[in-house]
Motif scaffolding. Structure first.
Motif, PDB file in Angstrom:
ATOM      1  N   LEU A 113       0.817  -1.210   0.000  1.00  0.00           N
ATOM      2  CA  LEU A 113       0.000   0.000   0.000  1.00  0.00           C
ATOM      3  C   LEU A 113       0.856   1.267   0.000  1.00  0.00           C
ATOM      4  N   ASN A 114       0.647   2.094  -1.034  1.00  0.00           N
ATOM      5  CA  ASN A 114       1.281   3.418  -1.083  1.00  0.00           C
ATOM      6  C   ASN A 114       0.181   4.462  -1.073  1.00  0.00           C
ATOM      7  N   LEU A 115       0.318   5.473  -0.230  1.00  0.00           N
ATOM      8  CA  LEU A 115      -0.691   6.526  -0.157  1.00  0.00           C
ATOM      9  C   LEU A 115      -0.052   7.866  -0.433  1.00  0.00           C
ATOM     10  N   SER A 116      -0.755   8.714  -1.205  1.00  0.00           N
ATOM     11  CA  SER A 116      -0.219  10.051  -1.464  1.00  0.00           C
ATOM     12  C   SER A 116      -1.341  11.066  -1.617  1.00  0.00           C
ATOM     13  N   PHE A 117      -1.016  12.306  -1.290  1.00  0.00           N
ATOM     14  CA  PHE A 117      -1.924  13.435  -1.518  1.00  0.00           C
ATOM     15  C   PHE A 117      -1.257  14.375  -2.501  1.00  0.00           C
ATOM     16  N   GLY A 118      -1.905  14.611  -3.633  1.00  0.00           N
ATOM     17  CA  GLY A 118      -1.386  15.564  -4.616  1.00  0.00           C
ATOM     18  C   GLY A 118       0.051  15.278  -5.019  1.00  0.00           C
ATOM     19  N   GLY A 119       0.363  14.008  -5.215  1.00  0.00           N
ATOM     20  CA  GLY A 119       1.705  13.638  -5.659  1.00  0.00           C
ATOM     21  C   GLY A 119       2.715  13.567  -4.529  1.00  0.00           C
ATOM     22  N   LYS A 120       2.344  14.055  -3.334  1.00  0.00           N
ATOM     23  CA  LYS A 120       3.252  13.991  -2.206  1.00  0.00           C
ATOM     24  C   LYS A 120       3.017  12.684  -1.455  1.00  0.00           C
ATOM     25  N   SER A 121       4.037  11.872  -1.411  1.00  0.00           N
ATOM     26  CA  SER A 121       3.889  10.554  -0.803  1.00  0.00           C
ATOM     27  C   SER A 121       3.724  10.673   0.716  1.00  0.00           C
ATOM     28  N   ILE A 122       2.737   9.971   1.254  1.00  0.00           N
ATOM     29  CA  ILE A 122       2.493  10.016   2.692  1.00  0.00           C
ATOM     30  C   ILE A 122       2.996   8.730   3.357  1.00  0.00           C
ATOM     31  N   LEU A 123       2.769   7.639   2.655  1.00  0.00           N
ATOM     32  CA  LEU A 123       3.082   6.343   3.259  1.00  0.00           C
ATOM     33  C   LEU A 123       3.440   5.393   2.120  1.00  0.00           C
ATOM     34  N   THR A 124       4.520   4.625   2.286  1.00  0.00           N
ATOM     35  CA  THR A 124       4.887   3.710   1.197  1.00  0.00           C
ATOM     36  C   THR A 124       5.085   2.290   1.707  1.00  0.00           C
ATOM     37  N   SER A 177      -7.177  14.982  -4.175  1.00  0.00           N
ATOM     38  CA  SER A 177      -5.818  14.680  -4.603  1.00  0.00           C
ATOM     39  C   SER A 177      -5.315  13.342  -4.054  1.00  0.00           C
ATOM     40  N   PHE A 178      -6.180  12.617  -3.347  1.00  0.00           N
ATOM     41  CA  PHE A 178      -5.747  11.368  -2.723  1.00  0.00           C
ATOM     42  C   PHE A 178      -5.550  10.265  -3.771  1.00  0.00           C
ATOM     43  N   LYS A 179      -4.390   9.598  -3.688  1.00  0.00           N
ATOM     44  CA  LYS A 179      -4.128   8.481  -4.590  1.00  0.00           C
ATOM     45  C   LYS A 179      -3.621   7.289  -3.780  1.00  0.00           C
ATOM     46  N   HIS A 180      -4.021   6.109  -4.228  1.00  0.00           N
ATOM     47  CA  HIS A 180      -3.487   4.931  -3.548  1.00  0.00           C
ATOM     48  C   HIS A 180      -3.002   3.916  -4.576  1.00  0.00           C
ATOM     49  N   LEU A 227      -5.054   4.828   8.700  1.00  0.00           N
ATOM     50  CA  LEU A 227      -6.303   4.416   9.357  1.00  0.00           C
ATOM     51  C   LEU A 227      -7.516   4.833   8.528  1.00  0.00           C
ATOM     52  N   ARG A 228      -7.490   6.083   8.044  1.00  0.00           N
ATOM     53  CA  ARG A 228      -8.639   6.608   7.310  1.00  0.00           C
ATOM     54  C   ARG A 228      -8.761   6.018   5.913  1.00  0.00           C
ATOM     55  N   THR A 229      -7.723   5.325   5.483  1.00  0.00           N
ATOM     56  CA  THR A 229      -7.812   4.651   4.188  1.00  0.00           C
ATOM     57  C   THR A 229      -8.657   3.385   4.304  1.00  0.00           C
ATOM     58  N   ILE A 230      -8.605   2.772   5.500  1.00  0.00           N
ATOM     59  CA  ILE A 230      -9.235   1.458   5.645  1.00  0.00           C
ATOM     60  C   ILE A 230     -10.755   1.526   5.477  1.00  0.00           C
ATOM     61  N   ASN A 231     -11.391   2.636   5.920  1.00  0.00           N
ATOM     62  CA  ASN A 231     -12.825   2.743   5.635  1.00  0.00           C
ATOM     63  C   ASN A 231     -13.095   3.766   4.512  1.00  0.00           C
ATOM     64  N   ARG A 232     -12.084   4.036   3.742  1.00  0.00           N
ATOM     65  CA  ARG A 232     -12.161   4.871   2.538  1.00  0.00           C
ATOM     66  C   ARG A 232     -12.607   6.296   2.829  1.00  0.00           C
TER      67      ARG A 232
END
Lengths: 278, 296
Positions: free
Chosen positions: A37-48, A86-89, A74-79
């Motif tokens: 799981l990789n998470l990013s907001f507006g191209g800025k990576s938050i978690l990889t 800008s959220f990307k996963h 955490l907030r990704t798990i219930n979408r």
């Protein structure tokens, strides 16, 4: 010796019988798993690169400094992040082996199965009773007189019944902060979730309220799987079975809570759990 | 010898500034409340000594007689505007707040629509009235009647309701929305049960302003509703309709005392109507907001 053997046998027998009755017995052991799981907001990576499994019926604590990506995770798990434009996963999160973003996954049902409790108590502007049954009503799980039963059951479950039974029609904002949070917990439990996501649930509460929330967390497992973000290391240590340590957008280390706190493998974990890094 | 230290001087300067602000605020208050009180008192003082209850039950005979036709006409017009402008305005406000957010759709149809409504609310009412006269009364052969009056008044007040609804919805706390989303409520359900309920005071205020304008307008009605001394009929077109503001204006310009009394009576009745509206809306708000966050 004989006595112990026989009582062990009895325990095994009871265990077998219980697991036969257990509705979860045939489901995957891991209620939630994340794959690359990789998470990013507006191209800025938050978690990889988060690969993690959450065992059914356990409590997992998510710890790490502010900005480490644990709340986003955490907030990704219930979408809850999906609505942020800008959220990307990348990668996947699976609930009972099925992707939460799958085409046959209904968002509203997903959120009924994966409940959430927020940092600040957020009761709705309706009566205490209506708050408890708000989700039940929305999902049409019960109606009419049944709602009163649901309200009482859930309020008893969180230990709020005696305090509010004579004023169910009152505004929830007359309750103390701790009571409001318990009310929100009752509301989340009322729709029968399988997983509960807690986002720093006690950081706005006094020590006594915190204790009652922690006791409830223990009482709710193993019927429920709990994932809790906390800045309170003592809390993580007290309540959780597993701990995940996030740092600078990475899952640095995860394992049994005792191991993370007593024998951390990574230097950054060691520094964080021992208070050398905030 | 001075014993005033620099810090005491600062304290004194702060006191003076504070006093200036307070007096400025008080002056503004007087500036707003004063004329309103004056207006109410003048109307009451002029209308009450000559008040006859049969004003409510007899129709007008031009510069004398009662005002029953005008009272019912104004009520019909306000009710019509409530239905037409209320529906359109609230739906438009929901659209602006929930669906046409610039950040969501990028360019946003919302911006164009919002500008359009703002332009609309800046239009002189007499121009709108004239447009209504040409387009509806003459163009569509509706004549002076209720429907063109309702359409033109609604056009005038929709921006107020839309704007009030939009800002009220935007002020609904994010944590209500998050709580609702996390419970798996659908957006429509959340809007109906949580968001609109919490935004209601603002929406009611917008509707109240709209209705007061609808009840208090004269110019656009002269062009569209015409005037009649008959009671309102059931027909939407081809039948002119009476309204209070006409008598306030026309009879005040007559030379006789009798006509002036009719004018004062009409003004008093309008004031009472607005008062009743205000009180009703406050009751509605108080009843629905008894569980709101501010009302502990």
């Amino acid at each position: 010796m004989d006595e112990i053997t026989s009582s062990e046998a009895a325990a095994r027998l009871i265990d077998n019988e219980l697991s036969r009755l257990d509705p979860d017995a045939n489901r995957p052991t891991n209620v939630i798993s994340t794959e690359g799981l990789n998470l990013s907001f507006g191209g800025k990576s938050i978690l990889t690169g988060v690969n993690m499994e959450f065992t059914r019926g356990t409590i997992t604590a998510l710890i790490g400094p502010t900005g480490s990506g644990k709340s986003t995770f955490l907030r990704t798990i219930n979408r809850m992040n999906d609505k942020v434009p800008s959220f990307k996963h990348e990668g996947d999160v699976k609930l009972d082996g099925e992707s939460i973003w799958g085409s046959n996954q209904d968002l509203l049902t997903l959120r009924r199965r994966v409940g959430m409790l927020f940092q600040r108590p957020n009761p709705f502007p309706m009566s205490i009773r209506d708050n408890v049954v708000a989700g039940v009503r929305a999902h049409r799980i019960a109606k009419g007189k049944q709602l009163d039963v649901v309200a009482e059951t859930r309020l008893r479950e969180v230990g709020l019944w005696d305090a509010v039974k004579d004023r169910l029609g009152d505004s929830p904002f007359r309750l103390s902060g701790g009571q409001q949070q318990l009310l929100c917990l009752a509301r989340a439990l009322a729709v029968g979730p399988e997983v509960l996501l807690l986002d720093e649930p006690t950081s706005a509460l006094d020590p006594l309220s915190t204790e009652s929330v922690e006791l409830l967390m223990r009482a709710m497992t193993p019927a429920l799987t709990i994932i809790v973000v906390t800045h309170n290391l003592g809390q993580a240590r007290r309540v959780s079975d597993k701990t995940m340590f996030f740092y600078e957008g990475r899952l640095v280390e995860h394992g049994d809570t005792a191991q993370i706190f007593e024998r951390p493998r990574e230097a950054s974990t060691d520094r964080y759990v021992n208070g050398l890094m905030g | 010898m001075s014993i005033i230290s620099p810090s005491m001087q600062r304290t004194r300067a702060r006191r003076v500034r504070e006093m200036l602000f307070r007096s400025a605020a008080m002056a503004s208050l007087v500036f707003v409340v004063g004329p309103a009180m004056w207006l109410v008192i003048e109307v009451v003082v002029r209308a009450v000594p000559h008040w006859h209850w049969n004003v409510l039950t007899t129709v007008s005979q031009g510069t004398s007689g009662g005002l029953e036709n005008a009272i019912l006409g104004t009520l019909v017009i306000m009710f019509g505007v409530l239905i037409i402008a209320g529906t359109i305005g609230i739906l438009a406000g929901i659209h602006f707040a929930e669906l046409a957010r610039p950040r969501r759709s990028g360019k946003a149809s919302g911006a164009v629509l919002r500008t359009a409504t703002e332009v609309l609310s800046g239009f002189p009412s007499i121009v709108l009235g004239y447009v209504g006269y040409i387009a509806l009364c003459v163009g569509l052969h509706w004549g002076f009647s209720l429907l063109p009056a309702l359409l033109i008044l609604s056009l005038m007040v929709v921006p107020y309701i839309a704007k009030a609804t939009e800002s009220a919805i935007r002020q609904v706390p994010t944590n209500y929305r998050e709580g609702a989303e996390a419970l798996g409520m659908s957006p429509g359900y959340m809007l109906r049960r949580i968001v609109l309920k919490s935004a209601l005071p603002g929406i009611v205020t917008g509707v109240l302003i709209a209705l007061s304008i609808a009840g208090g307008e004269t110019a656009p009605l002269l062009y569209t509703a015409g005037i009649t001394n008959n009671l309102p009929s059931a027909s939407l077109i081809h039948q002119p309709i009476g309204y209070l503001t006409y008598y306030v204006w026309t009879d005040y310009n007559q030379p006789t005392n009798e006509a002036h009394y009719v004018s004062y009576d009409a003004a008093l009745i309008l004031l009472v109507m607005v008062l009743v509206l205000l009180v009703t809306s406050r009751i509605i708000v108080a009843r629905t907001q008894r569980h709101a966050e501010g009302n502990r």
